[in-house]
Design a protein around this motif. Structure first.
Motif, mmCIF file in Angstrom:
data_model
loop_
_atom_site.group_PDB
_atom_site.id
_atom_site.type_symbol
_atom_site.label_atom_id
_atom_site.label_comp_id
_atom_site.label_asym_id
_atom_site.label_seq_id
_atom_site.Cartn_x
_atom_site.Cartn_y
_atom_site.Cartn_z
ATOM 1 N N TRP A 80 0.738 -1.084 -0.019
ATOM 2 C CA TRP A 80 -0.006 0.091 -0.069
ATOM 3 C C TRP A 80 0.690 1.114 -0.071
ATOM 4 O O TRP A 80 1.791 1.354 0.642
ATOM 5 C CB TRP A 80 -1.013 0.074 1.202
ATOM 6 N N ARG A 81 0.393 2.292 -0.641
ATOM 7 C CA ARG A 81 1.349 3.475 -0.776
ATOM 8 C C ARG A 81 1.184 4.261 0.488
ATOM 9 O O ARG A 81 2.244 4.874 0.762
ATOM 10 C CB ARG A 81 0.765 4.171 -2.110
ATOM 11 N N TYR A 82 0.054 4.054 1.166
ATOM 12 C CA TYR A 82 -0.163 4.811 2.582
ATOM 13 C C TYR A 82 -0.611 3.877 3.558
ATOM 14 O O TYR A 82 -1.091 2.930 3.180
ATOM 15 C CB TYR A 82 -1.011 6.029 2.297
ATOM 16 N N ASP A 83 -0.331 4.308 4.754
ATOM 17 C CA ASP A 83 -0.871 3.428 5.806
ATOM 18 C C ASP A 83 -2.213 3.477 6.039
ATOM 19 O O ASP A 83 -2.928 2.388 6.025
ATOM 20 C CB ASP A 83 -0.278 3.830 7.084
ATOM 21 N N ASP A 84 -2.922 4.631 5.636
ATOM 22 C CA ASP A 84 -4.494 4.614 5.907
ATOM 23 C C ASP A 84 -4.957 5.046 4.539
ATOM 24 O O ASP A 84 -5.675 6.144 4.177
ATOM 25 C CB ASP A 84 -4.979 5.867 6.944
ATOM 26 N N VAL A 85 -5.104 3.902 3.775
ATOM 27 C CA VAL A 85 -5.690 3.950 2.233
ATOM 28 C C VAL A 85 -7.015 3.816 2.560
ATOM 29 O O VAL A 85 -7.703 2.914 3.102
ATOM 30 C CB VAL A 85 -5.066 3.041 1.443
ATOM 31 N N ARG A 86 -7.957 4.806 1.782
ATOM 32 C CA ARG A 86 -9.238 4.743 1.744
ATOM 33 C C ARG A 86 -9.800 4.525 0.369
ATOM 34 O O ARG A 86 -9.537 5.427 -0.681
ATOM 35 C CB ARG A 86 -9.867 5.951 2.225
ATOM 36 N N LEU A 87 -10.390 3.363 -0.217
ATOM 37 C CA LEU A 87 -10.569 3.118 -1.369
ATOM 38 C C LEU A 87 -11.989 3.557 -1.754
ATOM 39 O O LEU A 87 -13.115 3.280 -0.834
ATOM 40 C CB LEU A 87 -10.428 1.703 -1.754
ATOM 41 N N PRO A 88 -12.203 4.228 -2.903
ATOM 42 C CA PRO A 88 -13.623 4.621 -3.340
ATOM 43 C C PRO A 88 -14.270 3.249 -3.715
ATOM 44 O O PRO A 88 -13.909 2.170 -3.926
ATOM 45 C CB PRO A 88 -13.307 5.513 -4.678
ATOM 46 N N ASP A 89 -15.766 3.361 -3.667
ATOM 47 C CA ASP A 89 -16.566 2.314 -4.162
ATOM 48 C C ASP A 89 -16.583 1.754 -5.657
ATOM 49 O O ASP A 89 -16.698 2.757 -6.512
ATOM 50 C CB ASP A 89 -18.072 2.624 -3.573
#
Length: 413
Positions: free
Chosen positions: A286-295
């Motif tokens: 993962w590029r960041y620790d807290d990745v938030r993926l869109p739907d």
């Protein structure tokens, strides 16, 4: 001042016998490189204003930059936690001068209220995008010094501030907040004061003299110098190639310096890789620790409908795809989800569409591609992952080792 040998002055010279006028006088333009120079003392004050941001039961005092050149309103991501707000994931691609772009894959979109520090009136901003860092220049204003120097600012109800860096940028989508309700103007090349809904702002040219204190010091880039042309690049590449060829096979290889992304990828690869049932298993980089993926479900279902229509038109393709999926399931590469598993909640969910690929040189052989490049709102699964450094040994490096000793030993896996 730049050394004259850094430039090709011939492009600025015209031969007397070849001068022309009118449309025919235009010559083909060449690409230029913009070099940004930094000044330690600024003679221009930006439109910075102290504001109060109101969140869910919390308020934060910060500074905002009223930017007439921005189409969006932005704020730094760290303000979300301070305001007790969340927002919804909205990956963003920022573009500015010289066709530069920056991806803000962790950006969130939210709404909030804002007010000035001397007025309790609150104003609703329906759409604010977060970015990791605005990186705006720091600025200071000593109002007592300004009032003593400029007569039109003497009765101005504005406060001094020192070494502030705005954490919010208000763009033209909220231009009413920066609209001038009143103004005070002096002579040419003197600062202007305007009253906005967020308070009084002093901005514009501010002549720096030896008597002025360091409160007027600001650090930012202000000058663009197109001083690099194709000749500079060609000279650089020629010298670089010369040294590369001169040391070929002689100098011992040095471990290359890794970028911050490659260092993170290597760390994740080492920490997440382990042996499971006589096989290696690793996690996603993962590029960041807290990745938030869109739907992505809507996009994947739309692609599935298109694939099903294609299978109905081509029964042979449908049978091969069905056989491939069954083979993957028997081998343990994929599994069919049960109703209870579908009801589980996961921190990250991404639906991968598939499509078949046939090699014309290998008739009858079909390969299924899991499309991680499929985009939703401008972002794909690949854009959230790191590719990592190249782990392979280059072929020239292998060939050079044959020169080191009398006997060479090779192996293959």
């Amino acid at each position: 001042m730049h050394h004259e040998m850094l430039h090709d002055d011939s492009r600025y010279q015209q031969k007397e016998n070849s001068r022309t006028t009118g449309p025919q006088a235009r010559t083909e333009s060449s690409p230029e490189t913009c070099n940004t120079h930094v000044s330690n003392v600024s003679k221009v004050l930006f439109r910075y204003v102290p504001v109060i941001l109101h969140g869910r039961g919390r308020s934060v005092l910060t500074f905002a930059f009223l930017d007439d050149g921005s189409s969006a309103t932005l704020m730094e991501h760290s303000l979300l936690k301070e305001l007790n707000l969340e927002g919804k994931p909205y990956p963003l691609c920022l573009g500015w001068t010289a066709d530069q772009q920056r991806q803000e894959l962790n950006s969130r979109m939210l709404a909030l209220e804002i007010s000035g520090v001397h007025d309790t009136s609150k104003y609703w901003i329906p759409k604010v995008h977060t970015v990791e860092n605005l990186a705006l220049p720091r600025q200071s204003i000593a109002m007592e010094e300004l009032k003593g120097k400029y007569h039109h600012l003497r009765d101005l109800p504005a406060d001094s501030y020192r070494d502030v860096r705005p954490r919010m940028l208000i763009g033209m989508d909220n231009c009413h907040l920066g609209h001038a309700l009143d103004s005070k103007e002096g002579g040419n090349f003197e600062p202007i004061a305007t009253e906005t809904r967020l308070g009084w702002i002093v901005f514009g040219p501010c002549s720096a003299t030896s008597q002025l204190p360091m409160e007027f010091t600001a650090h930012h880039s202000f000058h663009l110098c197109p001083c690099c042309d194709r000749n500079d690049a060609e000279m650089h590449n020629t010298v670089k190639s010369y040294f590369s060829l001169d040391s070929l096979g002689i100098m011992s290889s040095v471990k290359p310096l890794l970028s911050r992304d490659d260092e993170r990828a290597e760390h994740l690869l080492k920490s997440l890789t382990h042996v499971k049932e006589n096989r290696y298993e690793t996690g996603l980089l993962w590029r960041y620790d807290d990745v938030r993926l869109p739907d992505s479900k809507t996009m994947a279902m739309r692609r599935l409908v298109c694939l099903e229509k294609r299978m109905q038109r081509d029964p042979e393709l449908a049978e091969i795809l069905k056989q491939k999926i069954q083979d993957y399931e028997r081998s343990g590469y994929i599994e069919k989800l049960t109703e209870s598993r579908l009801a589980e909640k996961f921190e990250r969910v991404w639906y991968l569409p598939i499509f078949p690929v046939v090699n014309p040189n290998k008739p009858g052989k079909l390969r299924i591609v899991w499309d991680a490049a499929a985009k939703v709102s401008g972002a794909s699964l690949n854009s959230f992952l790191l590719s990592g450094p190249d782990q392979l040994t280059s072929l020239p490096s292998v060939l050079h080792r044959f020169r080191e000793f009398k006997i060479a030993i090779t192996g293959d896996i």
